[in-house]
Design an enzyme around this catalytic site. Structure first.
Site, PDB file in Angstrom:
ATOM      1  N   HIS A 273       0.899  -1.197   0.025  1.00  0.00           N
ATOM      2  CA  HIS A 273       0.031  -0.051   0.051  1.00  0.00           C
ATOM      3  C   HIS A 273       0.909   1.382  -0.110  1.00  0.00           C
ATOM      4  O   HIS A 273       2.035   1.141   0.629  1.00  0.00           O
ATOM      5  CB  HIS A 273      -0.871   0.077   1.226  1.00  0.00           C
ATOM      6  N   ARG A 296      -6.901  10.172   0.117  1.00  0.00           N
ATOM      7  CA  ARG A 296      -6.525  10.782  -1.100  1.00  0.00           C
ATOM      8  C   ARG A 296      -7.827  10.637  -1.958  1.00  0.00           C
ATOM      9  O   ARG A 296      -8.056  11.714  -2.819  1.00  0.00           O
ATOM     10  CB  ARG A 296      -5.472   9.935  -1.733  1.00  0.00           C
TER      11      ARG A 296
END
Length: 489
Positions: A273, A296
């Site tokens: 990740h 995000r």
């Protein structure tokens, strides 16, 4: 002497009727088997509740002192295509669109039957969770999705909200037995079938009979010299992980120890990740806290060591990770995540938690942001101004970003900032299963009496897992396994 044709027909019908009556009698008078679920994360909990809803009893075994596994940490949401929450926000989505996005993400390792099972059961799975009182009314877009379909509630992280609701409800079920701190040591076999488990608890070895559902999670914390990481991806042993110490591939080890072993697939496919928090108070810790992709998704941007963007923040995880690793390897780090106040307000519960843990810092205005990061104020201003131009379609984003959320970074406004590093997060490899969640031999035939769901299974995500699909995989394949185990498929 052969019977006349009419007599043969009558005999056949008589036998068929008797067989049908036998099935009805069996269904009415024979109790469904007790099903054994190994693992108390979201997949195991989903399987257990499905078993109960289908009239059977369940024994749930978990090696930890508390239930939840890695599922409790999931912080971005759960995917669903064609849901009421999407409709309420005028989001048009379909199973076919979800399949296309997942197939593109899976790349050359895409398995259509498993992807179809995941996507086609997504809306009904969210509906099932909603019936348990779980709020999934908010919808956002994560990397690799062409349509917003990742659901969460208005409260805290969705992983905790979902799993806590399920294990609290399980406590009220009379036909459910939960044993914690129970380590399953063997799958029991008879006549080529899995017929139960052997497990250790409180210093004693016990046995339980019944069909078995494995929901033991992945192997992203299997750091032993003979473990799966060492065997398949030794270069990741030095990369921090977001996984708890329980994620050591237990279900895989049990299954390959069968007299005719289960098949493993895609074991080298491990998701790194892009965003794990670097805790300022413990920068060298091997275990990192995940910075949710939702950060995000709502508009957080990634900056390199000079204060410039270097990637489309909502691209697929594998792509963003690769760009981050290039920046860090070139000596252009550290990488920082920056959110404006509007983005932070959308994830207020997440942000409050991260700030309370010292993982994120609030700053007022661009001057303070420059001061605490050591970045040049004019460079930051240029980065923020350019980002807004791209969002307003005045210019094309050089990194290919087309989906913008909360794009305006006011130089006098509040900012949230944190330092990021890639982290070993999810193992896409695992047990080979079919679309009914039956564990398979190497020749593709099901292992009678053995089922699996969640991160212990492999092949669903191929080369890359989309954000929001881990919780979904747990619910979908946990429920499929529960149905199949009760029905004896």
């Amino acid at each position: 002497m052969p019977l006349p044709r009419r007599s043969r027909v009558v005999s056949f019908l008589f036998i068929a009727i008797l067989a049908y009556i036998g099935v009805l009698v069996k269904r009415k008078f024979m109790s469904p088997p007790r099903v054994i679920v190994v693992g108390g994360g979201l997949a195991g909990l989903s399987a257990a509740h499905t078993v109960l809803q289908n009239g059977a009893s369940v024994l749930l075994l978990d090696k930890m002192k508390s239930l939840g596994g890695n599922s409790v940490k999931a912080s971005s949401g759960i995917n669903g295509a064609g849901t009421p929450a999407q409709a309420a926000k005028s989001i048009v989505d379909s199973v076919d669109d979800f399949i296309k996005d997942t197939t593109a993400s899976a790349g050359s390792l895409a398995r259509p039957n498993l992807i179809s099972a995941l996507a086609s059961n997504s809306a009904s799975s969210l509906e099932w969770l909603g019936q348990l009182g779980i709020d999934l009314s908010q919808v956002t877009r994560l990397g690799g999705h062409t349509i917003p379909r990742t659901h969460r509630g208005n409260g805290g992280p969705p992983g905790w909200a979902i799993t806590s609701a399920l294990f609290k409800k399980l406590d009220t079920e009379e036909k459910a037995t939960v044993v914690k701190s129970a380590t399953v040591t063997k799958l029991l076999e008879a006549d080529g079938k899995v017929v139960g488990v052997e497990y250790a608890v409180d210093g004693s070895v016990q046995r339980a009979e019944g069909p078995v559902i494995l929901a033991t999670g992945g192997y992203a914390a299997d750091f032993s010299s003979s473990g799966f990481l060492s065997q398949y991806r030794p270069e990741l042993l030095s990369v921090p992980t977001t996984n708890g110490g329980h994620a050591t591939g237990d279900g895989l080890k049990l299954s390959v120890a069968l007299s005719t072993p289960a098949a493993l697939v895609d074991m080298d496919q491990i998701q790194v990740h892009p965003t794990g928090f670097v805790d300022p108070s413990d920068t060298s810790s091997q275990t990192k806290f995940l910075a949710a992709e939702a950060l995000r998704g709502v508009g957080g941007i990634l900056l390199n060591g000079t204060g410039e963007r270097f990637v489309n923040e909502v691209e697929r995880r594998d792509f963003v990770t690769a760009r981050m690793q290039e920046v860090i390897a070139a000596g252009h780090g550290p990488v920082r995540l920056v959110l404006n106040k509007d983005a932070a307000d959308e994830l207020a519960a997440h942000i409050g938690f991260y700030v309370s843990k010292g993982l994120m810092q609030r700053v007022e205005g661009i001057k303070e942001l420059a001061s605490v990061t050591g970045l040049d104020e004019s460079t930051l201003s240029k980065t923020f101004e350019a980002h807004l131009r791209y969002a307003n379609k005045e210019e094309a984003d050089p990194f290919g970003k087309v989906y913008f959320s909360n794009p305006k970074f006011d130089s006098n406004g509040q900012f949230l900032v944190a330092t990021m590093t890639p982290v070993v997060h999810y193992t896409m490899g695992g047990l080979s299963v079919d679309e009914l969640a039956r564990v398979l031999h190497a020749d593709g035939t099901p292992i009678s009496g053995l089922y699996a769901g969640g991160e212990v299974i492999g092949g669903v995500h191929g080369q890359n897992r989309l954000g929001g699909s881990s919780l979904l995989e747990a619910v979908v394949f946990g429920r499929l396994a529960g149905h199949a185990a009760v029905e004896g498929k």
